[in-house]
Design an enzyme around this catalytic site. Structure first.
Site, PDB file in Angstrom:
ATOM      1  N   GLU A 292       1.262  -4.634  43.835  1.00 42.53           N
ATOM      2  CA  GLU A 292       0.192  -4.599  44.645  1.00 42.53           C
ATOM      3  C   GLU A 292      -0.892  -3.850  44.043  1.00 42.53           C
ATOM      4  O   GLU A 292      -1.069  -2.855  43.365  1.00 42.53           O
ATOM      5  CB  GLU A 292       0.669  -3.270  46.076  1.00 42.53           C
ATOM      6  CG  GLU A 292      -0.611  -3.268  47.123  1.00 42.53           C
ATOM      7  CD  GLU A 292      -0.117  -2.080  48.005  1.00 42.53           C
ATOM      8  OE1 GLU A 292       0.314  -0.899  47.405  1.00 42.53           O
ATOM      9  OE2 GLU A 292      -0.046  -2.549  49.163  1.00 42.53           O
TER      10      GLU A 292
ATOM     11  N   LYS B 135      -2.685  15.162  57.580  1.00 43.40           N
ATOM     12  CA  LYS B 135      -3.433  15.221  56.485  1.00 43.40           C
ATOM     13  C   LYS B 135      -4.080  14.060  56.100  1.00 43.40           C
ATOM     14  O   LYS B 135      -3.293  12.984  55.866  1.00 43.40           O
ATOM     15  CB  LYS B 135      -2.200  15.819  55.433  1.00 43.40           C
ATOM     16  CG  LYS B 135      -2.679  16.438  54.120  1.00 43.40           C
ATOM     17  CD  LYS B 135      -3.808  15.744  53.285  1.00 43.40           C
ATOM     18  CE  LYS B 135      -3.447  15.048  51.985  1.00 43.40           C
ATOM     19  NZ  LYS B 135      -4.199  14.230  51.328  1.00 43.40           N
TER      20      LYS B 135
ATOM     21  N   GLU C  27       5.886   4.362  55.427  1.00 46.09           N
ATOM     22  CA  GLU C  27       5.114   3.046  55.520  1.00 46.09           C
ATOM     23  C   GLU C  27       4.312   2.702  54.238  1.00 46.09           C
ATOM     24  O   GLU C  27       3.377   3.433  53.958  1.00 46.09           O
ATOM     25  CB  GLU C  27       4.038   3.112  56.676  1.00 46.09           C
ATOM     26  CG  GLU C  27       4.565   3.241  58.099  1.00 46.09           C
ATOM     27  CD  GLU C  27       5.286   2.001  58.781  1.00 46.09           C
ATOM     28  OE1 GLU C  27       5.486   0.936  58.017  1.00 46.09           O
ATOM     29  OE2 GLU C  27       5.994   2.258  59.705  1.00 46.09           O
TER      30      GLU C  27
ATOM     31  N   CYS D 197      -2.443  -2.923  53.390  1.00 43.90           N
ATOM     32  CA  CYS D 197      -1.078  -3.119  53.086  1.00 43.90           C
ATOM     33  C   CYS D 197      -0.674  -4.619  53.260  1.00 43.90           C
ATOM     34  O   CYS D 197       0.230  -4.855  52.433  1.00 43.90           O
ATOM     35  CB  CYS D 197      -0.173  -2.053  53.905  1.00 43.90           C
ATOM     36  SG  CYS D 197      -0.580  -2.110  55.573  1.00 43.90           S
TER      37      CYS D 197
HETATM   38  P1  NAP Z   1      -1.284   7.501  48.491  1.00 44.51           P
HETATM   39  O1  NAP Z   1      -2.183   7.620  47.177  1.00 44.51           O
HETATM   40  O2  NAP Z   1      -0.084   7.439  48.640  1.00 44.51           O
HETATM   41  O3  NAP Z   1      -1.904   8.544  49.533  1.00 44.51           O
HETATM   42  C1  NAP Z   1      -1.450   8.512  50.953  1.00 44.51           C
HETATM   43  C2  NAP Z   1      -1.521   9.978  51.392  1.00 44.51           C
HETATM   44  O4  NAP Z   1      -0.767  10.967  50.700  1.00 44.51           O
HETATM   45  C3  NAP Z   1      -2.975  10.676  51.122  1.00 44.51           C
HETATM   46  O5  NAP Z   1      -3.117  11.511  51.995  1.00 44.51           O
HETATM   47  C4  NAP Z   1      -2.585  11.409  49.811  1.00 44.51           C
HETATM   48  O6  NAP Z   1      -3.414  12.556  49.774  1.00 44.51           O
HETATM   49  C5  NAP Z   1      -1.333  11.635  50.078  1.00 44.51           C
HETATM   50  N1  NAP Z   1      -0.658  12.252  48.942  1.00 44.51           N
HETATM   51  C6  NAP Z   1      -0.795  12.315  47.539  1.00 44.51           C
HETATM   52  N2  NAP Z   1      -0.134  12.718  46.629  1.00 44.51           N
HETATM   53  C7  NAP Z   1       0.770  13.451  47.371  1.00 44.51           C
HETATM   54  C8  NAP Z   1       1.825  14.333  47.525  1.00 44.51           C
HETATM   55  N3  NAP Z   1       2.271  14.675  46.039  1.00 44.51           N
HETATM   56  N4  NAP Z   1       2.566  14.892  48.313  1.00 44.51           N
HETATM   57  C9  NAP Z   1       1.954  14.455  49.538  1.00 44.51           C
HETATM   58  N5  NAP Z   1       1.280  13.704  49.773  1.00 44.51           N
HETATM   59  C10 NAP Z   1       0.359  13.307  48.723  1.00 44.51           C
HETATM   60  O7  NAP Z   1      -1.971   6.224  49.187  1.00 44.51           O
HETATM   61  P2  NAP Z   1      -3.417   5.691  49.416  1.00 44.51           P
HETATM   62  O8  NAP Z   1      -3.995   5.326  47.967  1.00 44.51           O
HETATM   63  O9  NAP Z   1      -4.244   6.650  50.075  1.00 44.51           O
HETATM   64  O10 NAP Z   1      -3.293   4.439  50.405  1.00 44.51           O
HETATM   65  C11 NAP Z   1      -2.958   3.000  49.778  1.00 44.51           C
HETATM   66  C12 NAP Z   1      -1.341   2.774  49.738  1.00 44.51           C
HETATM   67  O11 NAP Z   1      -1.222   2.832  51.176  1.00 44.51           O
HETATM   68  C13 NAP Z   1      -1.235   1.354  49.371  1.00 44.51           C
HETATM   69  O12 NAP Z   1       0.164   1.477  48.872  1.00 44.51           O
HETATM   70  C14 NAP Z   1      -0.873   0.780  50.718  1.00 44.51           C
HETATM   71  O13 NAP Z   1      -0.146  -0.385  50.889  1.00 44.51           O
HETATM   72  C15 NAP Z   1      -0.334   2.046  51.617  1.00 44.51           C
HETATM   73  N6  NAP Z   1      -0.402   1.433  53.022  1.00 44.51           N
HETATM   74  C16 NAP Z   1       0.518   1.173  53.930  1.00 44.51           C
HETATM   75  C17 NAP Z   1       0.559   0.983  55.115  1.00 44.51           C
HETATM   76  C18 NAP Z   1       1.739   0.527  56.106  1.00 44.51           C
HETATM   77  O14 NAP Z   1       1.594   0.697  57.230  1.00 44.51           O
HETATM   78  N7  NAP Z   1       2.562  -0.123  55.417  1.00 44.51           N
HETATM   79  C19 NAP Z   1      -0.758   0.849  55.898  1.00 44.51           C
HETATM   80  C20 NAP Z   1      -1.832   1.307  55.140  1.00 44.51           C
HETATM   81  C21 NAP Z   1      -1.560   1.791  53.627  1.00 44.51           C
HETATM   82  P3  NAP Z   1      -4.823  12.213  48.565  1.00 44.51           P
HETATM   83  O15 NAP Z   1      -5.546  11.132  49.152  1.00 44.51           O
HETATM   84  O16 NAP Z   1      -5.305  13.610  48.582  1.00 44.51           O
HETATM   85  O17 NAP Z   1      -3.940  11.892  47.145  1.00 44.51           O
END
Ligand code: NAP
Ligand code: MG
Length: 496
Positions: free
Chosen positions: A400, A190, A266, A301
């Site tokens: 963050e 996804k 993650e 991240c």
């Molecule tokens: P996000 O909003 O948490 O979304 C991540 C994924 O989860 C997307 O595919 C999102 O879909 C999906 N999602 C959203 N709501 C959901 C729900 N209720 N149930 C299941 N899935 C759901 O994060 P983002 O804004 O895409 O990415 C930024 C974040 O990722 C930052 O916090 C960053 O630090 C973190 N990150 C961590 C790492 C690591 O390896 N630790 C690496 C990269 C990024 P939608 O897009 O459709 O909302």
């Protein structure tokens, strides 16, 4: 064609992305025909109307993944067979590197040079590395007494849901797919709603590479629809997630409310980049600090978002960092010289500007940027921003931001630096610059972070695990350790 000879703007004119989900070996619309718009943060234009998968589509994808798993063409195939297929897959990705790089750059704003030279090669390397590992893993025979034979074997878990973010859409997908596929699982991927197009092309290339139908499904859609349906699904065995802590918490709740599936997270970070006055090369440390908060628009991240500088070199060092950031080129992500593109969308842009307002309100000194830029493009461009005089209790030092906003905090000595560095809920990564062996080792031990870099930043390769302590997550991506997430241990005890 060499990258320099490609006219990326012209390629963008001819860009016809895939729009359908990849389910059970076919490209399909959403069951109810729903779509959502994929827009480009480069200029705000709509790139495609993409299938918006919801519960019914996720049900189909999970059922096809389960059928594939049970059929065994992948799950019970010889590891050397999976190795060959995954190497073919990696090769196809490499052959389509330009197209995939363009897709990533258009959909989430990554500068094309970084997309072409970093994002796509990372995916190719990851798939290759896990393909090569597939037929080299061993099981265990413990030394039981003479009257028994015990075996500890690793079995694929079954159906893996990989839910990934938009900042490194293909790298993050690869970190899940590589180990999950290598040991025989089926996967439902996804992608984030901001980056569905590269994932869809990836799903198609997997089919072309000969992965059996249903082994890799791609369900674009919204988080609270497609993502939630995967999280709550009773036939998903493992969720492998990269994203925000907020969504991570939801996934744990979904698991508790459904089949108690394993959930690996993650999550975010607030990386402290700690510069001691005795750093071997302060100029290099300054250039790295500048890169660390502006690479990928700070949407990383591990972004080096907290710069801790020892007081005696603080002012000089900060001015070097300001110069280095100013010299990085911001602009159209399709220009090969661009080093900083737009942030991913208007929501993200507002989030970044809100944090700038919060920093000002908290009394930090705004030394660079702080505003929107290039408004005439229609894109979501933010100026790289630097605050000095930041205190550890300020929100801009603790939360963050996920944008090009640097918070600079002075420190006195090693204990002071460690105390400030560890004073967040995050523990993803940390960096230390010193020429003193004792300082380096003491800091490396004391820092609560999944990765500590000494006299470097963002280094590593596939042999080392990546992931966070504290609220930066659970489990690890990369390395052979990542495989643990996608297998169950089985004990077989045979009386002799
Ligand atoms: P996000 O909003 O948490 O979304 C991540 C994924 O989860 C997307 O595919 C999102 O879909 C999906 N999602 C959203 N709501 C959901 C729900 N209720 N149930 C299941 N899935 C759901 O994060 P983002 O804004 O895409 O990415 C930024 C974040 O990722 C930052 O916090 C960053 O630090 C973190 N990150 C961590 C790492 C690591 O390896 N630790 C690496 C990269 C990024 P939608 O897009 O459709 O909302
Ligand atoms: Mg999101």
């Amino acid at each position: 064609m060499t990258q320099a000879s490609i006219d990326w703007h012209e390629s963008a004119e001819r860009f016809h992305p895939r729009q359908q989900a990849v389910i059970g070996g076919e490209l399909v619309d959403a069951v109810d025909g729903a779509t959502f718009s994929a827009t480009s943060p480069r200029d705000g234009t709509v790139l495609a109307e993409v299938a918006a998968c919801r519960t019914a589509d996720v049900d189909r994808a999970v059922a096809s993944a389960r059928r594939a798993f049970d059929a065994g063409h992948w799950s019970r195939s010889a590891p050397a067979e999976r190795r060959r297929s995954m190497l073919r897959f990696a090769r196809l990705v490499e052959e389509h590197a330009d197209e995939l790089a363009l897709t990533v750059s258009l959909e989430m704003g990554k500068p094309i040079s970084d997309a072409r030279d970093i994002e796509i090669p990372a995916l190719v390397k990851t798939l290759t590395w896990y393909a090569e590992a597939a037929d080299k893993l061993l099981d265990e025979l413990p030394r039981t007494g003479a009257d028994a034979l015990a075996m500890i074997t690793r079995e694929p878990v079954g159906v893996v849901a990989a839910i990934v973010p938009w900042n490194f859409p293909l790298t993050m997908a690869g970190w899940k797919l590589g180990p999950a596929l290598a040991v025989g699982n089926s996967v439902v991927l996804k992608p984030a709603e901001q980056s569905p197009l590269s994932a869809l092309r990836l799903g198609e290339l997997a089919l072309e590479a000969g992965l059996p139908e249903g082994v890799l499904n791609v369900v674009p859609g919204l988080g609270h629809e497609a993502g939630q349906a995967l999280g709550r699904h009773d036939d998903v065995d493992v969720v492998a997630f990269t994203g925000s802590g907020e969504v991570g918490r939801e996934l744990l709740r979904y698991a508790a409310d459904s089949n108690l599936k394993r959930v690996y997270l993650e999550l975010g970070g607030k990386t402290p980049n700690i510069v001691f006055g005795d750093a071997p090369d302060l100029a290099e440390a300054a250039a790295t600090a500048a890169w660390g908060i502006t690479f990928n628009q700070g949407e990383m991240c591990t972004a080096a978002s907290r710069l801790l500088v020892q007081r005696d070199v603080h002012d000089d060092f900060v001015s070097q960092v300001l110069d280095a950031i100013t010299s990085r080129r911001l602009g159209d992500p399709l220009d090969t010289a661009t080093q900083i593109g737009p942030v991913v969308d208007e929501t993200q842009l507002r989030r970044v500007l809100d944090y700038v307002a919060i920093g000002l309100d908290e009394g930090a000194d705004l030394r660079l940027g702080g505003g929107r830029t290039l408004p005439d493009t229609g894109g979501s461009y933010v100026e790289p921003t630097v605050f000095t005089g930041v205190r550890p209790d300020m929100r801009i030092a603790r939360e963050e931001i996920f944008g090009p906003v640097l918070s600079v905090l002075p420190f006195d000595d090693l204990p002071d630096a460690i105390r400030i560095a560890n004073d967040t809920v995050y523990g993803l990564a940390a960096s230390v610059w010193t020429r003193d062996l004792t300082t380096a080792h003491t800091a490396a031990r004391a820092l609560r972070a999944g990765t500590v870099w000494v006299n470097c930043f963002e280094e590593g390769d596939l042999s080392v695990p990546f992931g966070g302590m504290k609220q930066s997550g659970t489990g690890r991506d990369k390395s052979l350790h990542a495989i643990d997430k996608y297998v169950d241990l089985k004990t077989t005890w045979i009386a002799l």
